[in-house]
Design an enzyme around this catalytic site. Structure first.
Site, PDB file in Angstrom:
ATOM      1  N   ARG A 100      33.992 -18.727 -20.303  1.00  0.00           N
ATOM      2  CA  ARG A 100      34.728 -18.570 -21.557  1.00  0.00           C
ATOM      3  C   ARG A 100      33.839 -17.719 -22.453  1.00  0.00           C
ATOM      4  O   ARG A 100      32.629 -17.905 -22.474  1.00  0.00           O
ATOM      5  CB  ARG A 100      35.050 -19.929 -22.157  1.00  0.00           C
ATOM      6  CG  ARG A 100      36.025 -20.718 -21.249  1.00  0.00           C
ATOM      7  CD  ARG A 100      36.720 -21.847 -21.967  1.00  0.00           C
ATOM      8  NE  ARG A 100      37.840 -22.348 -21.177  1.00  0.00           N
ATOM      9  CZ  ARG A 100      37.739 -23.373 -20.306  1.00  0.00           C
ATOM     10  NH1 ARG A 100      36.599 -23.997 -20.130  1.00  0.00           N
ATOM     11  NH2 ARG A 100      38.810 -23.779 -19.637  1.00  0.00           N
TER      12      ARG A 100
ATOM     13  N   ASP B 224      50.767 -24.564 -17.597  1.00  0.00           N
ATOM     14  CA  ASP B 224      51.218 -24.527 -18.992  1.00  0.00           C
ATOM     15  C   ASP B 224      51.540 -23.111 -19.480  1.00  0.00           C
ATOM     16  O   ASP B 224      51.449 -22.826 -20.667  1.00  0.00           O
ATOM     17  CB  ASP B 224      50.154 -25.187 -19.905  1.00  0.00           C
ATOM     18  CG  ASP B 224      48.815 -24.481 -19.837  1.00  0.00           C
ATOM     19  OD1 ASP B 224      48.628 -23.645 -18.931  1.00  0.00           O
ATOM     20  OD2 ASP B 224      47.962 -24.762 -20.681  1.00  0.00           O
TER      21      ASP B 224
ATOM     22  N   THR C  50      45.756 -21.269 -13.517  1.00  0.00           N
ATOM     23  CA  THR C  50      45.345 -22.487 -14.225  1.00  0.00           C
ATOM     24  C   THR C  50      45.975 -23.691 -13.543  1.00  0.00           C
ATOM     25  O   THR C  50      47.143 -23.628 -13.136  1.00  0.00           O
ATOM     26  CB  THR C  50      45.750 -22.475 -15.713  1.00  0.00           C
ATOM     27  OG1 THR C  50      45.578 -23.803 -16.235  1.00  0.00           O
ATOM     28  CG2 THR C  50      47.191 -22.066 -15.953  1.00  0.00           C
TER      29      THR C  50
ATOM     30  N   ASP D 181      46.868 -26.218 -15.035  1.00  0.00           N
ATOM     31  CA  ASP D 181      47.674 -26.942 -16.030  1.00  0.00           C
ATOM     32  C   ASP D 181      49.189 -26.656 -15.970  1.00  0.00           C
ATOM     33  O   ASP D 181      49.965 -27.403 -16.578  1.00  0.00           O
ATOM     34  CB  ASP D 181      47.192 -26.610 -17.452  1.00  0.00           C
ATOM     35  CG  ASP D 181      45.743 -26.978 -17.674  1.00  0.00           C
ATOM     36  OD1 ASP D 181      45.220 -27.831 -16.933  1.00  0.00           O
ATOM     37  OD2 ASP D 181      45.118 -26.400 -18.593  1.00  0.00           O
TER      38      ASP D 181
ATOM     39  N   GLY E 181      39.297 -21.697 -17.153  1.00  0.00           N
ATOM     40  CA  GLY E 181      38.977 -22.714 -16.128  1.00  0.00           C
ATOM     41  C   GLY E 181      39.291 -22.192 -14.726  1.00  0.00           C
ATOM     42  O   GLY E 181      40.314 -21.550 -14.522  1.00  0.00           O
TER      43      GLY E 181
ATOM     44  N   ASP F 196      46.648 -18.637 -20.603  1.00  0.00           N
ATOM     45  CA  ASP F 196      47.152 -18.023 -21.845  1.00  0.00           C
ATOM     46  C   ASP F 196      46.079 -17.284 -22.631  1.00  0.00           C
ATOM     47  O   ASP F 196      46.301 -16.179 -23.118  1.00  0.00           O
ATOM     48  CB  ASP F 196      47.692 -19.125 -22.770  1.00  0.00           C
ATOM     49  CG  ASP F 196      49.125 -19.488 -22.420  1.00  0.00           C
ATOM     50  OD1 ASP F 196      49.697 -18.829 -21.536  1.00  0.00           O
ATOM     51  OD2 ASP F 196      49.652 -20.429 -23.040  1.00  0.00           O
TER      52      ASP F 196
ATOM     53  N   ARG G  39      45.059 -30.303 -20.321  1.00  0.00           N
ATOM     54  CA  ARG G  39      44.866 -29.910 -21.721  1.00  0.00           C
ATOM     55  C   ARG G  39      45.940 -30.566 -22.586  1.00  0.00           C
ATOM     56  O   ARG G  39      46.046 -31.774 -22.561  1.00  0.00           O
ATOM     57  CB  ARG G  39      44.908 -28.381 -21.841  1.00  0.00           C
ATOM     58  CG  ARG G  39      44.008 -27.835 -22.930  1.00  0.00           C
ATOM     59  CD  ARG G  39      44.101 -26.330 -22.995  1.00  0.00           C
ATOM     60  NE  ARG G  39      43.377 -25.658 -21.951  1.00  0.00           N
ATOM     61  CZ  ARG G  39      42.226 -25.026 -22.115  1.00  0.00           C
ATOM     62  NH1 ARG G  39      41.682 -24.968 -23.306  1.00  0.00           N
ATOM     63  NH2 ARG G  39      41.630 -24.434 -21.118  1.00  0.00           N
TER      64      ARG G  39
HETATM   65  P1  ADP Z   1      42.653 -19.901 -20.363  1.00  0.00           P
HETATM   66  O1  ADP Z   1      42.655 -18.463 -20.024  1.00  0.00           O
HETATM   67  O2  ADP Z   1      42.579 -20.788 -19.160  1.00  0.00           O
HETATM   68  O3  ADP Z   1      43.757 -20.268 -21.328  1.00  0.00           O
HETATM   69  P2  ADP Z   1      40.763 -19.982 -22.579  1.00  0.00           P
HETATM   70  O4  ADP Z   1      41.792 -20.283 -23.608  1.00  0.00           O
HETATM   71  O5  ADP Z   1      39.456 -20.682 -22.649  1.00  0.00           O
HETATM   72  O6  ADP Z   1      41.271 -20.237 -21.096  1.00  0.00           O
HETATM   73  O7  ADP Z   1      40.503 -18.404 -22.651  1.00  0.00           O
HETATM   74  C1  ADP Z   1      39.646 -17.773 -21.715  1.00  0.00           C
HETATM   75  C2  ADP Z   1      38.973 -16.596 -22.368  1.00  0.00           C
HETATM   76  O8  ADP Z   1      39.958 -15.628 -22.763  1.00  0.00           O
HETATM   77  C3  ADP Z   1      38.225 -16.897 -23.663  1.00  0.00           C
HETATM   78  O9  ADP Z   1      36.952 -17.449 -23.454  1.00  0.00           O
HETATM   79  C4  ADP Z   1      38.128 -15.507 -24.258  1.00  0.00           C
HETATM   80  O10 ADP Z   1      37.139 -14.743 -23.609  1.00  0.00           O
HETATM   81  C5  ADP Z   1      39.496 -14.924 -23.899  1.00  0.00           C
HETATM   82  N1  ADP Z   1      40.416 -15.120 -25.027  1.00  0.00           N
HETATM   83  C6  ADP Z   1      41.029 -16.262 -25.417  1.00  0.00           C
HETATM   84  N2  ADP Z   1      41.774 -16.091 -26.525  1.00  0.00           N
HETATM   85  C7  ADP Z   1      41.626 -14.766 -26.851  1.00  0.00           C
HETATM   86  C8  ADP Z   1      42.131 -13.941 -27.910  1.00  0.00           C
HETATM   87  N3  ADP Z   1      42.936 -14.439 -28.854  1.00  0.00           N
HETATM   88  N4  ADP Z   1      41.776 -12.643 -27.915  1.00  0.00           N
HETATM   89  C9  ADP Z   1      40.961 -12.141 -26.957  1.00  0.00           C
HETATM   90  N5  ADP Z   1      40.449 -12.857 -25.948  1.00  0.00           N
HETATM   91  C10 ADP Z   1      40.768 -14.155 -25.885  1.00  0.00           C
HETATM   92  O1  F6P Z   2      42.638 -25.435 -18.284  1.00  0.00           O
HETATM   93  C1  F6P Z   2      42.119 -26.131 -17.202  1.00  0.00           C
HETATM   94  C2  F6P Z   2      41.363 -27.347 -17.665  1.00  0.00           C
HETATM   95  O2  F6P Z   2      40.834 -28.002 -16.517  1.00  0.00           O
HETATM   96  C3  F6P Z   2      42.161 -28.320 -18.538  1.00  0.00           C
HETATM   97  O3  F6P Z   2      43.013 -29.137 -17.772  1.00  0.00           O
HETATM   98  C4  F6P Z   2      41.046 -29.043 -19.234  1.00  0.00           C
HETATM   99  O4  F6P Z   2      41.479 -29.530 -20.498  1.00  0.00           O
HETATM  100  C5  F6P Z   2      40.004 -27.982 -19.425  1.00  0.00           C
HETATM  101  O5  F6P Z   2      40.276 -26.963 -18.476  1.00  0.00           O
HETATM  102  C6  F6P Z   2      38.589 -28.466 -19.234  1.00  0.00           C
HETATM  103  O6  F6P Z   2      37.737 -27.419 -19.507  1.00  0.00           O
HETATM  104  P1  F6P Z   2      36.172 -27.417 -19.188  1.00  0.00           P
HETATM  105  O7  F6P Z   2      36.008 -26.858 -17.824  1.00  0.00           O
HETATM  106  O8  F6P Z   2      35.606 -26.520 -20.223  1.00  0.00           O
HETATM  107  O9  F6P Z   2      35.687 -28.833 -19.268  1.00  0.00           O
END
Ligand code: ADP
Ligand code: F6P
Length: 326
Positions: free
Chosen positions: A76, A133, A129, A131, A15, A107, A175
């Site tokens: 993503r 978190d 982020t 969040d 995000g 994360d 989240r």
């Molecule tokens: P955030 O980074 O905000 O936590 P996401 O959890 O959607 O957001 O993760 C962002 C991107 O990071 C994912 O779309 C993917 O490309 C990559 N990613 C997430 N988890 C993994 C993983 N276990 N191994 C490799 N890449 C990952």
């Molecule tokens: O991680 C940031 C965040 O805005 C969260 O607070 C929320 O749950 C999520 O992303 C929403 O994701 P999307 O942009 O895919 O709707």
């Protein structure tokens, strides 16, 4: 892995968050100041796999520190969770001469960053982020702007809620984490703050409090609800039915992710972006930049991801005293 990084790649992933542009700018300018080249990778890991890579110079990050969103776009990319695509991503880096990467994200993005590091590309994460978190750090890029945006929205909602003598439920993002709810709830003087971490799901307790407060003359009632708790519209119906008080739910949604970053987000994001490049310059990899106890520090990514984070205990404590639920 290389000891001396010559070309730094930078990407934003997950995000978007206000302040990401300040972090990108700091990465570019710090790398150039240290004699490195910089390449921007657009649309996160998805753009890496598609080789959506552009050269960046000092002018390419002019006039962006004040902008929300991310000039590199974000995405993503589920494919990147698979080992074959992680190896492909590292090979693409090598093909473009990128021997160090700064990944700005949450994360999930750090998992991807760690995999790139395992595949031989020096990688540093910057927590981006709204969040808040990420356990290893007390600050994440975008949180400060997001809570200020949400707080301003709540002030406005309170005006209309008071005029109509209504109950308002305001759902904020985060989240599965309740930091945005806790901060905005305290800042806007909410009567109730519901977080995943602490709310027991007992709506009748809230209804009872609303009724008691109405009897003593309280005209409006503000409930901040974390998105992880959810069901704001359902909650509104239940409260209205039980109390007879008109109740409206407002889901703030993606508005919380936009807007010009606050001063804090610009400054801290700049420090974190710069620190990430200094770590690459000094030969580090698989690290994440963090802010702890007044200092910008760094942790091993896997150690950082294994840490657990709850709500700040003292903020939870005072929120119970300052709200109606206690
Ligand atoms: P955030 O980074 O905000 O936590 P996401 O959890 O959607 O957001 O993760 C962002 C991107 O990071 C994912 O779309 C993917 O490309 C990559 N990613 C997430 N988890 C993994 C993983 N276990 N191994 C490799 N890449 C990952
Ligand atoms: O991680 C940031 C965040 O805005 C969260 O607070 C929320 O749950 C999520 O992303 C929403 O994701 P999307 O942009 O895919 O709707």
């Amino acid at each position: 892995m290389s000891d001396t990084v010559k070309t730094v790649g930078v990407l934003t992933s997950g995000g978007d968050a206000p302040g990401m542009n300040a972090a990108i700018r700091a990465v570019v300018r710090t790398a150039l100041a240290n004699g490195m080249q910089v390449k921007g990778i657009r649309r996160g890991f998805a753009g890496l796999l598609e080789e959506d890579i552009v050269d960046m110079d000092t002018l390419s990050v002019s006039d962006i520190i004040q902008l929300g969103g991310t000039i590199l776009y974000t995405a993503r990319c589920l494919e990147f969770k698979k080992a074959e695509y992680q190896k492909k991503g590292a090979d693409i880096c090598r093909k473009h001469g990128i021997d160090g990467i700064v990944v700005i994200g949450g994360d999930g993005s750090f998992q991807g960053a760690s995999r790139l590091s395992e595949n031989g590309i020096n990688t540093i994460g910057v927590p981006g982020t709204i969040d808040l978190d990420i356990a290893c750090t007390e600050y994440t890029v975008g949180f400060d702007t997001a809570v200020n945006t949400a707080m301003e929205a709540m002030d406005k909602l309170r005006d209309t809620s008071e005029s109509h003598e209504r109950c308002s439920i305001i759902e904020v993002m985060g989240r599965t984490a309740g930091h945005i709810a806790l901060w905005t709830g305290i800042a806007s003087g909410a009567e109730y703050i519901l977080t995943v971490e602490e709310y027991d799901g007992n709506i009748s307790k809230i209804i009872e409090k609303i009724q008691t407060r109405r009897k003593i003359g309280k005209k409006n009632h503000i409930i901040v609800n974390a998105e992880g708790v959810g069901n704001s519209n359902e909650m509104a119906k239940l409260i209205e039915l039980a109390t007879g008080i008109e109740t409206r739910a407002t889901i703030l949604g993606h508005i919380q992710r936009g807007g010009n970053p606050t001063c804090k987000d610009r400054v801290y994001a700049s420090a974190m972006g710069a620190k990430a490049v200094e770590l690459l310059r000094d030969g580090a990899s698989n690290r994440v930049v963090a802010y702890r106890d007044g200092e910008f520090v760094d942790y091993d990514i896997q150690e950082a991801l294994a840490m657990e984070k709850g709500l700040t205990p003292y903020l939870s404590h005072i929120s119970r005293k300052l709200t109606t639920i206690n």
